[in-house]
Design a protein around this motif. Structure first.
Motif, mmCIF file in Angstrom:
data_model
loop_
_atom_site.group_PDB
_atom_site.id
_atom_site.type_symbol
_atom_site.label_atom_id
_atom_site.label_comp_id
_atom_site.label_asym_id
_atom_site.label_seq_id
_atom_site.Cartn_x
_atom_site.Cartn_y
_atom_site.Cartn_z
ATOM 1 N N GLU A 148 0.853 -1.191 0.000
ATOM 2 C CA GLU A 148 0.000 0.000 0.000
ATOM 3 C C GLU A 148 0.884 1.235 0.000
ATOM 4 O OE1 GLU A 148 -2.921 0.311 3.135
ATOM 5 O OE2 GLU A 148 -3.680 2.237 2.376
ATOM 6 N N ASN A 206 -4.702 4.734 -2.056
ATOM 7 C CA ASN A 206 -5.943 5.266 -1.477
ATOM 8 C C ASN A 206 -6.535 6.362 -2.358
ATOM 9 O OD1 ASN A 206 -6.051 4.009 1.382
ATOM 10 N ND2 ASN A 206 -3.933 4.723 1.178
ATOM 11 N N GLU A 238 -8.075 1.876 -3.154
ATOM 12 C CA GLU A 238 -8.742 1.690 -1.866
ATOM 13 C C GLU A 238 -9.670 2.867 -1.600
ATOM 14 O OE1 GLU A 238 -6.132 0.875 1.411
ATOM 15 O OE2 GLU A 238 -4.978 -0.599 0.285
ATOM 16 N N ASP A 260 -11.838 -0.005 1.892
ATOM 17 C CA ASP A 260 -10.896 0.201 2.997
ATOM 18 C C ASP A 260 -11.669 0.323 4.312
ATOM 19 O OD1 ASP A 260 -8.451 0.632 4.178
ATOM 20 O OD2 ASP A 260 -7.985 2.438 3.025
ATOM 21 N N LYS A 268 -10.878 -4.668 2.901
ATOM 22 C CA LYS A 268 -9.813 -4.654 3.896
ATOM 23 C C LYS A 268 -10.470 -4.501 5.256
ATOM 24 C CE LYS A 268 -5.804 -2.888 2.850
ATOM 25 N NZ LYS A 268 -4.734 -1.898 2.534
ATOM 26 N N GLU A 288 -6.287 -5.630 8.112
ATOM 27 C CA GLU A 288 -5.430 -4.467 8.359
ATOM 28 C C GLU A 288 -4.971 -4.421 9.813
ATOM 29 O OE1 GLU A 288 -6.813 -0.627 6.056
ATOM 30 O OE2 GLU A 288 -8.109 -1.011 7.764
HETATM 31 MG MG MG Z 1 -5.837 2.274 2.763
#
Ligand code: MG
Ligand code: C2E
Ligand code: MG
Ligand code: MG
Length: 292
Positions: free
Chosen positions: A59, A120, A152, A181, A202, A238
């Motif tokens: 990420e 993101n 995300e 996310d 996630k 996560e």
């Molecule tokens: Mg993220």
């Protein structure tokens, strides 16, 4: 409360509010400068296969080191960028920087062809109808296939079923992975998972932190895995910090994780040095492809 304490406190309240507004204006101006002068950096945090600890992706996380104040966390500057209309510029910057880095890693053999970069995106970026075309031009420019990129987004973007839905379908059409996310922290209606072309979730770290101690968290994660399987979604956990959490996740069928147990986000040189060897462990020929 301030009324009961008398007018003196009201003045204090006003001046602290004044300070906050000034602080905000200063940070906004500093962020503009940072974007213009290249003071932002990207760190890369591995996303690993739980059982082997091998990275399947990373990420991209934006970092801002203010010349006088030092590091300012994204939880502070991302909302400022959103309010100030700077998130489009910031988002384009982190995406192209990530693409450039991924292209380099693919070319020099640091990562194999299946390794993906996750970036993101903020809700307003997905309300921009030109985004899919912009992204597809960037992919061509860097020679990276869309399948090597994940975007995300938080559940809140699914509240807009107009432009956002069209943009998401076009991005998915290009072949990108689309991940929800912080899954589980937004609204509880799950219908959007069918209405939008989401490819994975996630699981938010608030459900991971109690694993091994809190039976309810375990039941929630178990339910997410069952749902993910039924809908054909990929699942990443996560904020995995301990082996107890990792083992509890593996026990309920989660296969991918991200967190301090494996490592935080690090600058690209460190990522290549620390993770490249793991990417090329024998036994997975495809990950080694591209190496001399
Ligand atoms: Mg993220
Ligand atoms: P996120 O996308 O959910 O990213 C994961 C956050 O959790 C990161 O915080 C990461 O450093 C942190 N983290 C990773 N492993 C662990 C762990 O084991 N334990 C704990 N406690 N934390 C862990 P970070 O980098 O401070 O970013 C915070 C949020 O800011 C991100 O949450 C994301 O929503 C946003 N953000 C960061 N970079 C960008 C960006 O380029 N664009 C946009 N739109 N948002 C960004
Ligand atoms: Mg996250
Ligand atoms: Mg999160």
């Amino acid at each position: 409360r301030s009324k009961a304490e008398g007018p003196g406190n009201a003045t204090v309240f006003d001046s602290s509010m004044h300070d906050r507004v000034r602080e905000r204006i200063e940070l906004e101006a500093a962020l503009r400068t940072a974007l213009a002068e290249g003071q932002l950096n990207v760190v890369y945090q591995p996303i690993v296969r739980l059982e082997s600890g091998r990275p399947v992706g990373a990420e991209a996380l934006t970092r801002w080191n203010h010349p006088e104040r030092g590091p300012i966390p994204p939880t502070t500057f991302i909302p400022i960028a959103e309010d100030a209309g700077l998130i489009g510029q910031l988002g384009t910057w982190v995406r192209t920087e990530g693409l450039r880095q991924l292209a380099q890693w693919r070319a020099d053999g640091t990562v194999g062809p299946d390794f993906y970069l996750s970036v993101n995106v903020s809700p307003s970026q997905l309300r921009d109808e030109t985004m899919p075309l912009t992204v597809s031009a960037e992919l061509m420019r860097y020679g990276v296939p869309a399948t090597a990129i994940a975007l995300e987004m938080t559940e809140s973007v699914m509240a807009d079923d107009g432009v956002t839905a069209r943009v998401l379908f076009e991005l998915r059409e290009l072949g990108m992975k689309l991940l929800v996310d912080d899954f589980g922290t937004g609204f509880s209606a799950l219908g959007y998972l069918r209405q939008f072309p989401v490819t994975g979730v996630k699981i938010d770290r608030s459900f991971v932190s109690g694993l091994g101690e809190n039976g309810e968290d375990e039941e929630i994660v178990r339910a997410v895995v069952a749902m993910g399987r039924a809908l054909g979604l990929s699942i990443v956990a996560e904020g995995v910090e301990t082996r107890v959490q990792r083992d509890a996740l593996a026990a309920v069928g989660v296969t991918q994780g991200q967190g301090w147990l494996w490592g935080p986000g690090v600058p690209p040189e460190d990522f290549a040095r620390h993770w490249s060897a793991r990417l090329h462990l024998p036994g997975d020929a495809r990950l080694g492809a591209g190496n001399p």
